[in-house]
Design a protein around this motif. Sequence first.
Motif, mmCIF file in Angstrom:
data_model
loop_
_atom_site.group_PDB
_atom_site.id
_atom_site.type_symbol
_atom_site.label_atom_id
_atom_site.label_comp_id
_atom_site.label_asym_id
_atom_site.label_seq_id
_atom_site.Cartn_x
_atom_site.Cartn_y
_atom_site.Cartn_z
ATOM 1 N N SER A 82 0.841 -1.210 0.000
ATOM 2 C CA SER A 82 0.000 0.000 0.000
ATOM 3 C C SER A 82 0.871 1.253 0.000
ATOM 4 C CB SER A 82 -0.918 -0.003 1.227
ATOM 5 O OG SER A 82 -0.159 -0.059 2.424
ATOM 6 N N PHE A 83 2.055 1.121 -0.595
ATOM 7 C CA PHE A 83 3.056 2.192 -0.558
ATOM 8 C C PHE A 83 2.541 3.492 -1.163
ATOM 9 C CE2 PHE A 83 6.634 4.478 -2.488
ATOM 10 C CZ PHE A 83 7.437 4.670 -1.385
ATOM 11 N N MET A 84 1.808 3.389 -2.277
ATOM 12 C CA MET A 84 1.355 4.587 -2.985
ATOM 13 C C MET A 84 0.060 5.156 -2.411
ATOM 14 S SD MET A 84 3.600 5.187 -5.370
ATOM 15 C CE MET A 84 2.779 6.175 -6.622
ATOM 16 N N THR A 85 -0.420 4.568 -1.329
ATOM 17 C CA THR A 85 -1.678 5.021 -0.738
ATOM 18 C C THR A 85 -1.393 5.818 0.530
ATOM 19 O OG1 THR A 85 -2.787 3.047 -1.588
ATOM 20 C CG2 THR A 85 -3.920 4.284 0.133
ATOM 21 N N VAL A 86 -1.686 7.080 0.497
ATOM 22 C CA VAL A 86 -1.492 7.956 1.656
ATOM 23 C C VAL A 86 -2.858 8.227 2.284
ATOM 24 C CG1 VAL A 86 -0.458 10.130 2.435
ATOM 25 C CG2 VAL A 86 0.390 9.025 0.374
ATOM 26 N N GLY A 87 -2.868 8.457 3.595
ATOM 27 C CA GLY A 87 -4.131 8.767 4.260
ATOM 28 C C GLY A 87 -4.771 10.022 3.686
ATOM 29 N N PHE A 88 -5.797 9.844 2.853
ATOM 30 C CA PHE A 88 -6.385 10.965 2.121
ATOM 31 C C PHE A 88 -6.948 12.033 3.044
ATOM 32 C CE2 PHE A 88 -10.573 12.642 0.897
ATOM 33 C CZ PHE A 88 -10.190 13.518 -0.113
ATOM 34 N N GLU A 89 -7.725 11.623 4.068
ATOM 35 C CA GLU A 89 -8.426 12.598 4.896
ATOM 36 C C GLU A 89 -7.458 13.574 5.565
ATOM 37 O OE1 GLU A 89 -8.615 9.350 5.290
ATOM 38 O OE2 GLU A 89 -10.676 8.685 4.906
ATOM 39 N N LYS A 90 -6.408 13.029 6.138
ATOM 40 C CA LYS A 90 -5.474 13.874 6.876
ATOM 41 C C LYS A 90 -4.709 14.805 5.942
ATOM 42 C CE LYS A 90 -1.749 13.501 10.254
ATOM 43 N NZ LYS A 90 -0.855 12.565 10.941
ATOM 44 N N VAL A 91 -4.267 14.275 4.800
ATOM 45 C CA VAL A 91 -3.543 15.109 3.834
ATOM 46 C C VAL A 91 -4.435 16.240 3.341
ATOM 47 C CG1 VAL A 91 -2.430 15.147 1.573
ATOM 48 C CG2 VAL A 91 -2.025 13.236 3.110
ATOM 49 N N TYR A 92 -5.668 15.898 3.010
ATOM 50 C CA TYR A 92 -6.595 16.907 2.471
ATOM 51 C C TYR A 92 -6.900 17.989 3.501
ATOM 52 C CZ TYR A 92 -10.595 18.845 -0.041
ATOM 53 O OH TYR A 92 -11.453 19.688 -0.701
ATOM 54 N N LEU A 93 -7.055 17.594 4.761
ATOM 55 C CA LEU A 93 -7.355 18.564 5.808
ATOM 56 C C LEU A 93 -6.158 19.454 6.130
ATOM 57 C CD1 LEU A 93 -9.386 16.244 8.193
ATOM 58 C CD2 LEU A 93 -10.287 18.169 6.893
#
Length: 320
Positions: free
Chosen positions: A248-259
């Motif tokens: 899951s290397f290319m998957t970053v925590g979307f919610e936190k990055v977006y906020l």
Amino acid sequence: MKQAQPNTVRALPVTRARSRSSVWKRIGRTYELYLFLLPTLIYFLIFHYGPMYGLQIAFKNFIAIKGIWDSPWAGFTHFERFFNSPQFTIVLKNTILLNLYELAVSFPVPIVLALLLNQIQHMRFKKWVQTVTYAPHFISAVVIVGMLIAFLSPRSGLVNEVIKVFGGDPVYFMARPEWFKTIFVFSGLWQNAGWSMIIYLAALTSVSPDLHEAAIMDGANKYQRIWHIDLPSILPTVTILLILNVGSFMTVGFEKVYLMQNALNMDASEVIQTYVYKSGLLSAQYSYSAAVGLFNAGVNFILLITVNTIAKRLKQNSLW
């Protein structure tokens, strides 16, 4: 030898038929266990394999009124558009660097914590440390980002108040691109290190006390026992979790990055997940965003296969 060959060929279908019948007999004898497994299989079929039908819009010019099936094919047009886009280099670089940073920091720390905590003999203190370290895992991403904004505020934030005490000038950390990755990774480490440590503590419970007693008799100190007994014992668990993390290397925590994003740190914070959200849901470019998401999933799949193959060749535990 020539006469035995036809008999061997005829025997193969018979052997296969017998093996299949024996499999169905074993299933029939333990059908209750398969009934327990059935809800999980149905869940994955509906919510994980079923949506794969929609992946074809990555190769089409999706038109909502025509639906997925009747929309015209576009081939690899959307992939080419993404690869030629000025955003391609930015989002790919940010995604890779952020994940490398997170893997380098967040993966080994829970292992070290588990090894150290396993040496503590005072059970009440040990349980207190466990509770304190894994409690932040239950805080939502929205609350975490709110805490970061409050603590790092240039006007009244605790961190900047400390900087002022030592004669420094306040820093607007959330608006500085060079600080984004560090804030993201270390806040995630504080939130998830204790929770990730639990699985390593569980693996350490399988270590026989006799090994430590024998090592003590031979004069080994705590650090030597950790290095030569505890660490090799949890190495299979470490290997499996490393494979899953790389998968899951290319998957970053979307919610936190977006906020955490704002107009000033966008050069360092725009990753593939936020780019897909903005181009897909906000700009209604469904086919284009599906192509970008499929590219991201494809890279993860290749990394998973590669790391799993390397682990097998090194005679380590692997997923298959």
